[in-house]
Enzyme design. Structure first.
Site, PDB file in Angstrom:
ATOM      1  CG  ASP A 193      -0.260  -0.510   2.464  1.00 16.03           C
ATOM      2  OD1 ASP A 193       0.962  -0.256   2.610  1.00 16.03           O
ATOM      3  OD2 ASP A 193      -0.910  -1.155   3.298  1.00 16.03           O
ATOM      4  CG  ASP A 252       0.781   4.045   4.357  1.00 12.39           C
ATOM      5  OD1 ASP A 252      -0.327   3.774   3.872  1.00 12.39           O
ATOM      6  OD2 ASP A 252       1.401   3.269   5.118  1.00 12.39           O
ATOM      7  CG  ASP A 273       9.285   0.263  12.705  1.00 14.37           C
ATOM      8  OD1 ASP A 273       9.575   0.916  11.686  1.00 14.37           O
ATOM      9  OD2 ASP A 273       8.482  -0.688  12.679  1.00 14.37           O
TER      10      ASP A 273
HETATM   11  P1  ATP Z   1       4.215  -3.647   5.145  1.00  9.19           P
HETATM   12  O1  ATP Z   1       4.783  -3.754   3.788  1.00  9.19           O
HETATM   13  O2  ATP Z   1       4.213  -4.927   5.905  1.00  9.19           O
HETATM   14  O3  ATP Z   1       2.870  -2.938   5.197  1.00  9.19           O
HETATM   15  P2  ATP Z   1       5.184  -1.248   6.351  1.00  9.19           P
HETATM   16  O4  ATP Z   1       6.598  -0.781   6.573  1.00  9.19           O
HETATM   17  O5  ATP Z   1       4.362  -0.449   5.398  1.00  9.19           O
HETATM   18  O6  ATP Z   1       5.266  -2.749   5.944  1.00  9.19           O
HETATM   19  P3  ATP Z   1       3.116  -0.794   8.263  1.00  9.19           P
HETATM   20  O7  ATP Z   1       2.755  -1.648   9.422  1.00  9.19           O
HETATM   21  O8  ATP Z   1       2.166  -0.667   7.140  1.00  9.19           O
HETATM   22  O9  ATP Z   1       4.532  -1.300   7.759  1.00  9.19           O
HETATM   23  O10 ATP Z   1       3.466   0.641   8.850  1.00  9.19           O
HETATM   24  C1  ATP Z   1       3.748   1.754   8.015  1.00  9.19           C
HETATM   25  C2  ATP Z   1       4.929   2.530   8.575  1.00  9.19           C
HETATM   26  O11 ATP Z   1       4.602   3.058   9.870  1.00  9.19           O
HETATM   27  C3  ATP Z   1       6.199   1.726   8.781  1.00  9.19           C
HETATM   28  O12 ATP Z   1       6.965   1.649   7.604  1.00  9.19           O
HETATM   29  C4  ATP Z   1       6.898   2.489   9.893  1.00  9.19           C
HETATM   30  O13 ATP Z   1       7.565   3.599   9.368  1.00  9.19           O
HETATM   31  C5  ATP Z   1       5.731   2.999  10.734  1.00  9.19           C
HETATM   32  N1  ATP Z   1       5.408   2.090  11.846  1.00  9.19           N
HETATM   33  C6  ATP Z   1       4.502   1.092  11.859  1.00  9.19           C
HETATM   34  N2  ATP Z   1       4.473   0.468  13.049  1.00  9.19           N
HETATM   35  C7  ATP Z   1       5.377   1.087  13.828  1.00  9.19           C
HETATM   36  C8  ATP Z   1       5.802   0.918  15.170  1.00  9.19           C
HETATM   37  N3  ATP Z   1       5.311  -0.040  15.951  1.00  9.19           N
HETATM   38  N4  ATP Z   1       6.744   1.768  15.638  1.00  9.19           N
HETATM   39  C9  ATP Z   1       7.249   2.764  14.866  1.00  9.19           C
HETATM   40  N5  ATP Z   1       6.896   2.948  13.595  1.00  9.19           N
HETATM   41  C10 ATP Z   1       5.974   2.144  13.073  1.00  9.19           C
HETATM   42 MG    MG Z   2       2.256  -0.846   4.993  1.00  8.65          MG
END
Ligand code: ATP
Ligand code: MG
Length: 463
Positions: free
Chosen positions: A59, A61, A149
């Site tokens: 996705d 963001d 994170d």
């Molecule tokens: P995926 O491809 O699995 O969706 P993602 O990196 O996009 O991986 P998400 O869970 O969708 O992960 O979260 C979006 C963003 O928000 C992450 O890339 C990170 O920057 C931030 N984020 C999410 N969860 C946390 C957390 N627990 N602590 C700090 N930052 C977080």
């Molecule tokens: Mg994501």
């Protein structure tokens, strides 16, 4: 730009290495409209990371300096969501672009570099105090990057200027295939131990090496996962199972000591890696995960119930067998053992009752796949039942894990096809076939004065 002391300036590089064709048009529309209105706006997080390594993002963001109401004013298709931290979902048909205002960690933790903070206190700072309970302050782009994170998750892509903005060294880490927390890992993981599970997910899914200090903190702080919100923990467990690298992920959770904390029964099932019999048993579980991963790579998307059933299946089989049972009390029927294993999981991980009950049904239905048709068991009705498709998915994964029995699986596929083509009269005839016996039995039961009672289960073991 206001900069916090001891922070390096942002590194800004051209985004030429990113295939612009892979960018989401709706997300681009959101960013360019915000930018035209004078706000800062970027693509952020997982999508930038994935684009840089040539993976298709799940996705897209957006992070922006605009506040939710300002965003809403610009997008008639925007809906403000969230109570604690409000963000805007911008809808394009059923496609949603999540648009969040830059956020920062609460003031107390943004006083300086987290690394120097830990040094100042000689590492004696109470990690218990760090657990984040509130994170709802707006901030700058840099603060927004720093509250994330891992470094590889904190890159910003400005599609208008065609630039990547890196406040935390994420570009270099991505080049080095390295997963590293932003700031002191002991602090960042203590703030939110679910980051351990996220770290495992990114390392295994993207093939990243975990930086030594981050790994050490993950090991040391694994017990703290018991304090994390159970729904968040189970959500991450389910994501790991769906990730296509569940085998590596669960092995890593075991190596970290995290599995013992989040899924103690599964950890106990896996036993002692030094013991040959335990290893042989553990391999039954690992093979299931391997089979699941292969399916996911081929495009399969398992639902929650199938994931839970796979997780618990081997433990249930073991506990249902009187020779291998470890739980107190005598062995019971399969449905009772399902309840024994799944219920603590449901309570401890606060799993949804519906998902748990469904996982239980999927396991209980497994013996039917190898059961011959009889007056009581009408395959056509089974195939047309609501739970059949997922029960068959579970059976298929078990078949892959066993490496044999494909003919049985194919037979069910044939029946499924035939069932779809069956006329209503044929279905009715099957129904009638299965009914009289039940009526006769009920009458008999009444006659003998006994209730119908009995187990709803499939009887014997699941394999
Ligand atoms: P995926 O491809 O699995 O969706 P993602 O990196 O996009 O991986 P998400 O869970 O969708 O992960 O979260 C979006 C963003 O928000 C992450 O890339 C990170 O920057 C931030 N984020 C999410 N969860 C946390 C957390 N627990 N602590 C700090 N930052 C977080
Ligand atoms: Mg994501």
């Amino acid at each position: 730009m206001t900069k916090l002391p001891s922070h390096r300036p942002a590194r800004v590089v051209s985004a030429n290495s990113i295939d612009r064709g892979a960018l989401d048009q709706d997300a681009l529309r959101v960013v360019s409209r915000l930018t035209r209105q004078g706000y800062e706006a970027y693509l952020v997080g997982g999508c930038v990371r994935d684009l840089l390594i040539g993976r298709r993002p799940k996705d897209f963001d957006v992070a922006t300096s605009a506040h939710p109401r300002q965003i809403k004013r610009l997008f008639h298709n925007g809906r403000i969501i969230g109570r604690r931290f409000r963000l805007v979902h911008i809808h394009y048909g059923d496609h949603i672009i999540e648009t969040a205002t830059f956020r920062r960690d609460p003031e107390s933790r943004m006083l300086g570099d987290t690394e120097s903070e830990a040094e100042n206190t000689g590492g004696e700072r109470e990690l218990e105090d760090l657990l984040i309970t509130e994170d709802n302050e707006y901030g700058t782009a840099e603060e927004d990057a720093r509250r994330r994170d891992f470094t590889v998750n904190a890159l910003f892509l400005d599609p208008v200027q065609n630039e990547i903005i890196d406040y935390v060294g994420g570009l270099r880490d991505l080049q080095d295939n390295l997963l590293r927390t932003i700031g002191d890992p002991m602090v960042r993981i203590a703030e939110d131990p679910v980051r351990i599970l996220r770290g495992v997910k990114f390392a295994t899914r993207l093939g990243l090496r975990i930086d030594e200090p981050t790994w050490k903190a993950m090991v040391e702080l694994s017990p703290a996962l018991s304090r994390s919100s159970p729904p968040r923990v189970i959500e991450e467990i389910l994501r790991l199972l769906r990730s296509g690298s569940s085998l590596g992920a669960f092995r890593m959770l075991r190596a970290l000591g995290a599995l013992r904390v989040i899924l103690p029964m599964i950890d106990a099932y896996l036993g002692d890696p030094e013991n040959a019999a335990d290893t042989e048993r553990a391999n039954l579980f690992w093979r299931l995960l391997e089979a699941l991963d292969n399916e996911v790579h081929a495009g399969y998307q398992p639902g929650n119930a199938v994931c839970l059933a796979l997780l618990a299946l081997r433990t249930i089989e073991r506990e249902a067998d009187p020779r291998t049972r470890t739980l107190p009390g005598e062995a019971k029927t399969l449905d009772q053992v399902c309840a024994e294993v799944l219920e603590p999981l449901a309570i401890q991980a606060r799993l949804g009752r519906r998902d748990c009950a469904k996982a239980q049904r999927l396991i209980l239905l497994q013996p039917r796949f190898t059961q011959p048709a009889s007056r009581r068991f009408r395959p056509l009705l089974f195939v047309r039942s609501e739970e059949f498709p997922e029960a068959l998915e579970l059976f298929r994964i078990r078949t892959t894990a066993r490496g044999q029995g494909w003919d049985v699986y194919e037979g069910w596929l044939e029946r499924q096809k035939a069932a779809h083509e069956a006329s209503p009269e044929e279905v009715e005839a099957e129904r009638k076939q299965s009914k009289p016996r039940r009526r006769r039995r009920r009458r008999r039961d009444k006659g003998s004065g006994k209730g119908s009672g009995g187990s709803s289960g499939g009887g014997s073991g699941a394999d």
